[in-house]
Write a protein that holds these residues in place. Sequence first.
Motif, PDB file in Angstrom:
ATOM      1  N   GLY B 242       2.973 -40.055 -33.359  1.00  0.00           N
ATOM      2  CA  GLY B 242       2.650 -38.886 -32.557  1.00  0.00           C
ATOM      3  C   GLY B 242       2.729 -39.171 -31.069  1.00  0.00           C
ATOM      4  N   LEU B 243       3.045 -40.401 -30.693  1.00  0.00           N
ATOM      5  CA  LEU B 243       3.329 -40.688 -29.289  1.00  0.00           C
ATOM      6  C   LEU B 243       4.524 -41.633 -29.313  1.00  0.00           C
ATOM      7  CD1 LEU B 243       2.665 -40.632 -26.250  1.00  0.00           C
ATOM      8  CD2 LEU B 243       1.236 -42.616 -26.625  1.00  0.00           C
ATOM      9  N   ASN B 244       5.705 -41.052 -29.263  1.00  0.00           N
ATOM     10  CA  ASN B 244       6.904 -41.849 -29.476  1.00  0.00           C
ATOM     11  C   ASN B 244       7.455 -42.471 -28.210  1.00  0.00           C
ATOM     12  OD1 ASN B 244       6.805 -41.367 -32.162  1.00  0.00           O
ATOM     13  ND2 ASN B 244       8.269 -39.678 -32.133  1.00  0.00           N
ATOM     14  N   ALA B 454      -0.429 -35.304 -23.935  1.00  0.00           N
ATOM     15  CA  ALA B 454       0.109 -33.966 -24.165  1.00  0.00           C
ATOM     16  C   ALA B 454       1.369 -33.747 -23.333  1.00  0.00           C
ATOM     17  CB  ALA B 454      -0.943 -32.918 -23.822  1.00  0.00           C
ATOM     18  N   THR B 455       1.325 -34.121 -22.060  1.00  0.00           N
ATOM     19  CA  THR B 455       2.475 -33.903 -21.202  1.00  0.00           C
ATOM     20  C   THR B 455       3.646 -34.801 -21.571  1.00  0.00           C
ATOM     21  OG1 THR B 455       0.726 -33.921 -19.553  1.00  0.00           O
ATOM     22  CG2 THR B 455       2.896 -33.240 -18.821  1.00  0.00           C
ATOM     23  N   CYS B 456       3.361 -36.067 -21.868  1.00  0.00           N
ATOM     24  CA  CYS B 456       4.448 -36.998 -22.167  1.00  0.00           C
ATOM     25  C   CYS B 456       5.194 -36.604 -23.442  1.00  0.00           C
ATOM     26  CB  CYS B 456       3.914 -38.422 -22.293  1.00  0.00           C
ATOM     27  SG  CYS B 456       3.597 -39.164 -20.687  1.00  0.00           S
ATOM     28  N   ASN B 457       4.458 -36.133 -24.437  1.00  0.00           N
ATOM     29  CA  ASN B 457       5.124 -35.685 -25.654  1.00  0.00           C
ATOM     30  C   ASN B 457       6.107 -34.566 -25.361  1.00  0.00           C
ATOM     31  OD1 ASN B 457       4.196 -37.371 -27.665  1.00  0.00           O
ATOM     32  ND2 ASN B 457       2.314 -36.201 -27.949  1.00  0.00           N
ATOM     33  N   ALA B 488       4.450 -37.564 -15.354  1.00  0.00           N
ATOM     34  CA  ALA B 488       3.535 -37.080 -16.383  1.00  0.00           C
ATOM     35  C   ALA B 488       2.420 -38.078 -16.691  1.00  0.00           C
ATOM     36  CB  ALA B 488       4.308 -36.760 -17.651  1.00  0.00           C
ATOM     37  N   GLY B 489       2.547 -39.286 -16.140  1.00  0.00           N
ATOM     38  CA  GLY B 489       1.456 -40.240 -16.307  1.00  0.00           C
ATOM     39  C   GLY B 489       1.650 -41.240 -17.428  1.00  0.00           C
ATOM     40  N   ILE B 490       2.909 -41.553 -17.740  1.00  0.00           N
ATOM     41  CA  ILE B 490       3.170 -42.506 -18.820  1.00  0.00           C
ATOM     42  C   ILE B 490       2.525 -43.858 -18.520  1.00  0.00           C
ATOM     43  CG2 ILE B 490       5.407 -43.248 -17.849  1.00  0.00           C
ATOM     44  CD1 ILE B 490       4.828 -42.896 -21.568  1.00  0.00           C
ATOM     45  N   GLU B 491       2.512 -44.224 -17.216  1.00  0.00           N
ATOM     46  CA  GLU B 491       1.978 -45.551 -16.867  1.00  0.00           C
ATOM     47  C   GLU B 491       0.484 -45.665 -17.165  1.00  0.00           C
ATOM     48  OE1 GLU B 491       3.784 -45.201 -13.156  1.00  0.00           O
ATOM     49  OE2 GLU B 491       5.290 -46.757 -13.523  1.00  0.00           O
TER      50      GLU B 491
ATOM     51  N   PHE C 264       1.573 -24.437 -26.600  1.00  0.00           N
ATOM     52  CA  PHE C 264       1.720 -24.672 -28.037  1.00  0.00           C
ATOM     53  C   PHE C 264       2.247 -26.086 -28.308  1.00  0.00           C
ATOM     54  CE2 PHE C 264       4.602 -24.748 -31.700  1.00  0.00           C
ATOM     55  CZ  PHE C 264       3.717 -24.433 -32.699  1.00  0.00           C
ATOM     56  N   ARG C 265       3.292 -26.467 -27.589  1.00  0.00           N
ATOM     57  CA  ARG C 265       3.876 -27.789 -27.823  1.00  0.00           C
ATOM     58  C   ARG C 265       2.945 -28.903 -27.401  1.00  0.00           C
ATOM     59  NH1 ARG C 265       8.277 -26.078 -25.273  1.00  0.00           N
ATOM     60  NH2 ARG C 265       7.933 -27.626 -23.677  1.00  0.00           N
ATOM     61  N   SER C 266       2.261 -28.688 -26.268  1.00  0.00           N
ATOM     62  CA  SER C 266       1.388 -29.740 -25.751  1.00  0.00           C
ATOM     63  C   SER C 266       0.233 -30.029 -26.697  1.00  0.00           C
ATOM     64  CB  SER C 266       0.816 -29.335 -24.399  1.00  0.00           C
ATOM     65  OG  SER C 266       1.834 -29.140 -23.485  1.00  0.00           O
ATOM     66  N   LEU C 267      -0.265 -28.995 -27.365  1.00  0.00           N
ATOM     67  CA  LEU C 267      -1.487 -29.168 -28.132  1.00  0.00           C
ATOM     68  C   LEU C 267      -1.246 -29.312 -29.628  1.00  0.00           C
ATOM     69  CD1 LEU C 267      -3.773 -26.731 -26.183  1.00  0.00           C
ATOM     70  CD2 LEU C 267      -3.363 -29.149 -25.816  1.00  0.00           C
ATOM     71  N   LEU C 268       0.021 -29.378 -29.991  1.00  0.00           N
ATOM     72  CA  LEU C 268       0.359 -29.527 -31.399  1.00  0.00           C
ATOM     73  C   LEU C 268      -0.284 -30.775 -31.985  1.00  0.00           C
ATOM     74  CD1 LEU C 268       2.038 -27.760 -33.143  1.00  0.00           C
ATOM     75  CD2 LEU C 268       4.009 -29.205 -32.707  1.00  0.00           C
ATOM     76  N   GLN C 269      -0.330 -31.835 -31.151  1.00  0.00           N
ATOM     77  CA  GLN C 269      -0.791 -33.129 -31.648  1.00  0.00           C
ATOM     78  C   GLN C 269      -2.299 -33.264 -31.682  1.00  0.00           C
ATOM     79  OE1 GLN C 269       1.153 -35.399 -32.829  1.00  0.00           O
ATOM     80  NE2 GLN C 269       3.143 -34.658 -32.192  1.00  0.00           N
ATOM     81  N   ASN C 270      -3.022 -32.549 -30.823  1.00  0.00           N
ATOM     82  CA  ASN C 270      -4.455 -32.853 -30.786  1.00  0.00           C
ATOM     83  C   ASN C 270      -5.364 -31.649 -30.976  1.00  0.00           C
ATOM     84  OD1 ASN C 270      -4.206 -31.562 -28.414  1.00  0.00           O
ATOM     85  ND2 ASN C 270      -4.838 -33.234 -27.109  1.00  0.00           N
TER      86      ASN C 270
END
Lengths: 300, 509, 308
Positions: B242-244, B454-457, B488-491, C264-270
Amino acid sequence: MKESKTKIKGSKSTKAFNVICYTVVSIAAMVCLLPFIILVSGSFSSEQAIRFEGYGLLPKEFTTAAYELIFKVPQTVIKAYGISIFITAVGTIFGLILIAMTAYVISRKDFKYRNVFSFFFYFTTLFNGGMVCTYIFYIQYLHLKDSLWALILPGMFNVFYLLIMRTFVSAIPTALIESAKIDGAGEFRTFFSVILPLLKSGMATIGMFLALGYWNDWYNAMLYINSEDKYPLQYMLYSLLQKAQALANIAGQASIPVADLPSNSLKMAMAVVATGPIILVYPFVQKYFVKGITIGSVKG
Amino acid sequence: MKKNFLKKVLGVALSMTLVAGTLTGCGSGQETKETQEKTETEGGAGALDTSEEVELVMYVVSDRPAGQDAVDENLNKLLKEKLNCTLKINWIGWAEYSNKYPLLYSSGEAFDMAYSATWLNFASLANKGAFKSLDELWPAYAPKNFEKATDAAKMQATIDGHYYCVPTLLSTYNNYGLIYRTDIMEGTDWDGKMETFEDVEKYCDIVKATHPEMEPLDISASGPEWQNVFMFDQGMSYVTKGLNSLLYDPAEEKPQVKAVYDVEGLKGFLEMMTRWNEKGYFSKSALSDTDSGKTANGKAAIKIHNIDSYRDISAQHPEYKFAFSNFVKDIAHLPYTQDCMVISNTSKNPERALAFWDLVTSDQEVYNAFFYGIEGTSYELNDKGQFSITDPDLYTTSAMWAARTDGLNLEQVGTPDDYQTSIDQYESQIVDGKGNEKYTGFVFDTTAVETEVATCNNIYQQYFYPLVLGYTDIDSGLEEFEKQMKVAGIEKIQEEAQRQLDEYIAGLE
Amino acid sequence: MGTHVKNITQEVKKNKALFVMLAPAVVIVLIFMYLPMSGLVVAFKNYRYDLGVFGSEWNGLANFAYMFNSGTGWLITRNTILYNVLNLITSQLISIVIAIFITEINKKHFQKVTQSIIFLPYFISWVIVGVFVYNIFNYETGMLNTLLTSLGLEKINAYSKPGLWPFIICAFNSWKWCGYNSVIYIAAITGVDAEIYEAASIDGANIFQRIRYITVPCIKPTIITMLLLQVGRILRGDFEMFYQIVGNNGQLFNATDVIDTYVFRSLLQNSNIGMTAAASLYQSVLCLIIILIVNRVVKKIDEDYALF
């Protein structure tokens, strides 16, 4: 001389205008009809044919597999139709009276707080409690879980329809209300015997919208209805379709055995099954959209 | 004056809603706290009291099968006799699970147990207090199950220092690779090899030449998947499912968490994918194609997934011939929380629920009655001990997938011969505490970086998917991807992941 | 305050019947809409299932951060507004034109049949529209490219041209809603007193003059109400439409992402309830501000047309 000139001019432009009218409306109708034909033929096509050849105006490898899947247990479909008809009828009748009555009050120019109440209603279209709290409130405190009221009550009073209805009410001359009052009619009598008969086209419009809203609503059923014998038609179909989609979506993440369902033709068949009855009702509504309907009443 | 009045109406309306809200509580916070305390004090008592008959309520995610009533009746006869309880299963249908599943835990409804899983956001729900802590209950009332669960499974079940679920006892493996058609290769000069990307390319060229109506690669809107094959082939592992966008190399002594764009060889892979795109191995519009069943329906030749999918697709489509090629070199167990059972905060009989669970996961008779239904009616056994479903429209198998247990789980008729040999081979390859297996107990807690995740995904999906499919220019695309990920804050996530990973390693020693 | 109470009681006495007529709607709205609204506080809370909405701790504006921490907040807000404005103008304009044309047609059967047909797209759900869009625009087998190649033209890879999509989305939106919206206008036009038209034709007005000086002014209140109603949702994207047409295709996101799809996409995971509420609150507040401004402007021009 002068008169005939304008007449000729008038008829010429009328003729030109008529040509434009017919062409534009015909084109629009074609654009709207073609996809529907494709949809119907798609619902009778085999899944493989759709996958390899796409959709067409005529069914490819004619089959009724998708309909068979929907009507696998005919009683459930008939029951779902029944539920849908029930909530649509009850909701539309009560909703229509409620909306017309409220619209009448807030369009009365001599009603001091009409703007305040308009805003009170309108505000709910901007803000809502969000799904979670609405859900909890309806279930825990209104005890609407698995109740058909959960499908009827929340949709009964739609603020959009209220405000559209208000414009129809506003079009009625104030003089009529005043003359009714002079005749000694109370507010209720004025509304039911003077206003309502003049609101036919508005009532037809909003009534149809309400009915469509109820007929098409699957969301409330999804949230509040648990037993399958209370599923309205749209939700029954929706859950059938979602099953295929959900299984496909989670297949990548979960270790759950996934079976394939005819999803493409199923989608199309669902639309046909759900749309059919409402299309049959439409002509009955249409007869209220006849020009000059108010004439007699205003004169009378 | 008018304006003031308007303000007041608004004010009154708002305060009324607030009052109503506090009255109603909108979620019964206090109540659950009390019950929790109660059970905690009673929890240590040990011995199970079955004098009172109870009805256990279980939620599962699936559509209710038509033949469920008979199965329930059959199971309840057994349960009544063994535990003086009955089981009532409630179903959250496929159409509603994404909305309704989280709501289940906030509505205050009293129920005992539910299915949960990584794909149902188990960790996130546990973090937010949806489940009852099982620290005392699990060992006390489900001792056999507790004993059988591996240490890694227990670590995975631990969120924020407490057990929040009972993981499945079925071992699954991180195998991942290509499920491909072999029957369409008959009569061609294909060499039968499918181990490297070059082999894939050769295979696809043959498909293109001999079966122009097919798409060699099955790619749809759910994602390209090939980046996973590449990463696993490189020996990399994802920090969390879920975090690729973050990976590490489990072969390293002290693994360093890397962003996806820093993985070695990525550019070469993207160049290959661009070439594949130009050769037409997949549609130029694949990311909008919602048809995920192309391989199963003979439209595509190679699908990417695991050996279980291979088994299922082979059993369902005996008219085609499939083979499976695993691209994961370093085999390890998958998290056991992939399927798990949770006890609700509102459960009134958590002890009995766990006792029931203990029984299901240790007693073949109860397991069969619960999972497969009624022998002779809903399923049949052949002389090899394999089961087959009599009428899939009536009943298939239970949707409580977490009950599956090694030793109790039966093989389905139609399973390809090489399935079990491959599984055995995977099991034999695993060395405890080495490579990927060393990290199976690692659970990345994303609470502190939820926003960034959320943003990085989002960015990953937006910029990396098209790159993987060769739709965008590699150099400028990668640059943009990296830039966006950093914004997006990946670091920040990377740092947090590194910290938790180091902690995990330190904890092992 | 005292005078207000007095005013209200006076008004209630004077228009007792009107208040009675209003009561059912007020009660329903209060119970079904206002009471659950208390849940909006969750936007400022770190929601925990065991603590409930009111028991959870406050966490300030943290739930809003994910929308803005990479600069996407501005992009998706802009997209949402632009799409709504574009859709509003095109779909209402087309609906009005169609409504006028249909009512001008004399052949009753043709009128009825076409009106019914134009309503059909309303019944085609976005899921199916999504299927159609893919079947039209996909590169290899799409109808568009099949047509182009048969005409000897070059194929178009629509999915790599984000700039095209606002037009595609807008076209499908108008197509779907045209019948529905035109019903409102047709009803409004049929509500116009036929005598006015008769008088006009006796005066020798041609058809264009009739439309311009009678039809349009008569349906003006309806047009303005429709516009105002749409402006009130200017920050809400039609999620189903965007999701079914664009789906997961990241290539198009910069041109097609609206607040609803992004959330929707951002919160799909959590499945974070607080973050969902935060997004919805953000939309609501901005909508409220915009509608208050627009309503005030409308009121200045003509009080009768204002919503409230």
